[in-house]
Design an enzyme around this catalytic site. Structure first.
Site, PDB file in Angstrom:
ATOM      1  N   MET A   6      45.961  48.193  67.587  1.00  0.00           N
ATOM      2  CA  MET A   6      46.511  49.019  68.662  1.00  0.00           C
ATOM      3  C   MET A   6      47.640  48.311  69.422  1.00  0.00           C
ATOM      4  O   MET A   6      47.755  48.431  70.638  1.00  0.00           O
ATOM      5  CB  MET A   6      45.390  49.460  69.612  1.00  0.00           C
ATOM      6  CG  MET A   6      44.277  50.220  68.916  1.00  0.00           C
ATOM      7  SD  MET A   6      44.862  51.636  67.915  1.00  0.00           S
ATOM      8  CE  MET A   6      45.134  52.844  69.206  1.00  0.00           C
ATOM      9  N   ARG A   7      48.450  47.566  68.697  1.00  0.00           N
ATOM     10  CA  ARG A   7      49.631  46.922  69.271  1.00  0.00           C
ATOM     11  C   ARG A   7      50.832  47.311  68.448  1.00  0.00           C
ATOM     12  O   ARG A   7      50.741  47.365  67.210  1.00  0.00           O
ATOM     13  CB  ARG A   7      49.503  45.395  69.225  1.00  0.00           C
ATOM     14  CG  ARG A   7      48.331  44.850  69.971  1.00  0.00           C
ATOM     15  CD  ARG A   7      48.585  44.819  71.452  1.00  0.00           C
ATOM     16  NE  ARG A   7      47.445  44.310  72.199  1.00  0.00           N
ATOM     17  CZ  ARG A   7      47.428  44.180  73.513  1.00  0.00           C
ATOM     18  NH1 ARG A   7      48.478  44.526  74.233  1.00  0.00           N
ATOM     19  NH2 ARG A   7      46.363  43.724  74.130  1.00  0.00           N
TER      20      ARG A   7
ATOM     21  N   ASN B 281      50.522  51.192  57.905  1.00  0.00           N
ATOM     22  CA  ASN B 281      49.700  51.599  59.049  1.00  0.00           C
ATOM     23  C   ASN B 281      49.052  52.942  58.737  1.00  0.00           C
ATOM     24  O   ASN B 281      49.593  53.734  57.977  1.00  0.00           O
ATOM     25  CB  ASN B 281      50.594  51.744  60.290  1.00  0.00           C
ATOM     26  CG  ASN B 281      49.806  52.125  61.536  1.00  0.00           C
ATOM     27  OD1 ASN B 281      48.709  51.596  61.770  1.00  0.00           O
ATOM     28  ND2 ASN B 281      50.326  53.040  62.327  1.00  0.00           N
TER      29      ASN B 281
ATOM     30  N   HIS C 259      47.764  56.327  60.824  1.00  0.00           N
ATOM     31  CA  HIS C 259      47.895  56.943  62.140  1.00  0.00           C
ATOM     32  C   HIS C 259      47.073  58.240  62.169  1.00  0.00           C
ATOM     33  O   HIS C 259      47.133  59.031  61.231  1.00  0.00           O
ATOM     34  CB  HIS C 259      49.368  57.242  62.441  1.00  0.00           C
ATOM     35  CG  HIS C 259      49.550  57.815  63.797  1.00  0.00           C
ATOM     36  ND1 HIS C 259      49.428  57.062  64.942  1.00  0.00           N
ATOM     37  CD2 HIS C 259      49.778  59.085  64.200  1.00  0.00           C
ATOM     38  CE1 HIS C 259      49.602  57.834  65.994  1.00  0.00           C
ATOM     39  NE2 HIS C 259      49.813  59.074  65.567  1.00  0.00           N
TER      40      HIS C 259
HETATM   41  C1  GAR Z   1      41.704  55.152  63.311  1.00  0.00           C
HETATM   42  O1  GAR Z   1      41.500  56.507  63.625  1.00  0.00           O
HETATM   43  C2  GAR Z   1      43.174  54.886  63.111  1.00  0.00           C
HETATM   44  O2  GAR Z   1      43.853  55.961  62.519  1.00  0.00           O
HETATM   45  C3  GAR Z   1      43.642  54.678  64.518  1.00  0.00           C
HETATM   46  O3  GAR Z   1      42.622  53.955  65.143  1.00  0.00           O
HETATM   47  C4  GAR Z   1      41.367  54.256  64.504  1.00  0.00           C
HETATM   48  C5  GAR Z   1      40.744  52.963  64.085  1.00  0.00           C
HETATM   49  O4  GAR Z   1      39.454  53.159  63.619  1.00  0.00           O
HETATM   50  N1  GAR Z   1      44.875  53.976  64.561  1.00  0.00           N
HETATM   51  C6  GAR Z   1      45.776  54.181  65.525  1.00  0.00           C
HETATM   52  O5  GAR Z   1      45.633  54.971  66.421  1.00  0.00           O
HETATM   53  C7  GAR Z   1      47.015  53.303  65.393  1.00  0.00           C
HETATM   54  N2  GAR Z   1      47.984  53.705  66.348  1.00  0.00           N
HETATM   55  P1  GAR Z   1      38.680  51.976  62.877  1.00  0.00           P
HETATM   56  O6  GAR Z   1      38.822  50.743  63.766  1.00  0.00           O
HETATM   57  O7  GAR Z   1      37.264  52.454  62.828  1.00  0.00           O
HETATM   58  O8  GAR Z   1      39.315  51.788  61.540  1.00  0.00           O
END
Ligand code: GAR
Length: 270
Positions: A134-135, A156, A158
Site C-alpha cells: 500500500m505504498r 501490481n 489493483h
Molecule cells: C487486494 O485486494 C489488492 O488488490 C489490494 O489490496 C488487497 C490485498 O489483499 N491492493 C491495493 O489496493 C493496491 N493499491 P491481500 O493482502 O490479502 O493480498
C-alpha cells in the site's frame, strides 16, 4: 524464460495474494519461486506465512523513515537521489502541488525505497510483485529495478477495473459509486499511481443484495486466480510492450504503452 522465475514480493497486509502466488509456485501453475517477501509494515500478517514457508522476510519501517525525514532528523534523500530527475518523471502528485510538500514526499519515499533496495539486493529476482503493497513507488525506486531498456518488471494487482478508481480503496470506491460491475486489474507499474500498462482484468456483476464485504470477498477470489496467471505469462515471456497512438489524445497523453499477450508457444525473453 528457461530457468525458473525468481519472484520478489512486497506486501503491507494480510498477504492472501502472496499466499496464492506461493501456492501456485508450489503446485507448478507458476514456473517460479518466491525468493523474498518484504514489507513496509513490520506487523503485516502476510509476513508470517513467508516465515512459515522458509522464504526470506524483511521489513522497512516506512513510518519511522518518513517521520525522520519530515521532522528534519535526516532531511536529505539517499546519496544517489536526484530530486530534479525524480520530480520531472513522477506523476504520483500533480505538477502544481505545493513544492515543499512534493519535495518532502519524494525525499522521504526515496529514503525508505533506498532501504528496500538495499535489502532486496541480497535476493536476485526477475519480477517484483506488489501483493497488497500500500505504498506508491517513485521513479527513484522504479529506475533501479527496471534496468533493462523497454522492459518493465514490477507488477501490481489493483482491486478495481482500471483506469477507473485508482488509489487505496478500489472495491470501496466502485461500490459507493453505484457501479453495476466490479473487478480487479493486474498491470505493470509505471511512474503514476495505478496508471501502468494493463496485463489482464476480471469483472463480476454487482447484485442488489451485495455489500462491500461480499464484493471484496468475490473480488479477492478472482485476484487469487488472475495474479498467478499473469505471473506465469511473464515467466513464459509472453507479455510484450507495444506503443500505441491515442486518438484523440487523453489529456496531455498522445501515446501509450500497452501490453499484448503473445499466443501460447510464442515466447521471448522477459
Ligand atoms: C487486494 O485486494 C489488492 O488488490 C489490494 O489490496 C488487497 C490485498 O489483499 N491492493 C491495493 O489496493 C493496491 N493499491 P491481500 O493482502 O490479502 O493480498
Amino acid at each position: 524464460m528457461a530457468a525458473s522465475l525468481r519472484i520478489g514480493v512486497l506486501l503491507s497486509g494480510s498477504g492472501t495474494n502472496f499466499r496464492a502466488i506461493a501456492e501456485a509456485c508450489h503446485n507448478g501453475a507458476i514456473d517460479g519461486q518466491v525468493v523474498f517477501v518484504g514489507s513496509d509494515n513490520p506487523r503485516a500478517k502476510g509476513l508470517d506465512y513467508g516465515r512459515r514457508c522458509g522464504i526470506p522476510v524483511f521489513t522497512v519501517d516506512y513510518r519511522s523513515v518518513i517521520r525522520r525525514v519530515c521532522d528534519g532528523t535526516t532531511p536529505t534523500g539517499p546519496s544517489d537521489f536526484v530530486l530534479d530527475d525524480v520530480q520531472a518523471k513522477q506523476s504520483l502528485m500533480p505538477a502544481h502541488s505545493d513544492p515543499g510538500k512534493l519535495k518532502s514526499f519524494l525525499i522521504s519515499r526515496a529514503a525508505a525505497e533506498a532501504q528496500l533496495l538495499e535489502k532486496m539486493a541480497a535476493y536476485p529476482f526477475d519480477l517484483l510483485v506488489l501483493a497488497g503493497f500500500m505504498r506508491t513507488l517513485t521513479p527513484y525506486f522504479l529506475d533501479r529495478v527496471n534496468v533493462a531498456p523497454r522492459q518493465l518488471r514490477v507488477m501490481n494487482i489493483h482491486p478495481a477495473l482500471l483506469p477507473a478508481f485508482p488509489g487505496i480503496d478500489g472495491y470501496g470506491d466502485t461500490f459507493r459509486y453505484g457501479c453495476k460491475v466490479a473487478g480487479c486489474t493486474v498491470h505493470f507499474v509505471d511512474y503514476g499511481e495505478d496508471t501502468g500498462p494493463i496485463i489482464a482484468q476480471r469483472a463480476f456483476p454487482i447484485r442488489e443484495t451485495d455489500t462491500l464485504e461480499s464484493i471484496r470477498k468475490r473480488g479477492l477470489q478472482l485476484e487469487w486466480q488472475l495474479y498467478p496467471a499473469c505471473i506465469q505469462l511473464f515467466a513464459e515471456g509472453r507479455l510484450r510492450l507495444v506503443k500505441t497512438r491515442l486518438q484523440p489524445p487523453v489529456g496531455q497523453q498522445t501515446s501509450r504503452t500497452v501490453v499484448r499477450i503473445a499466443p501460447d508457444g510464442q515466447t521471448q525473453a522477459p
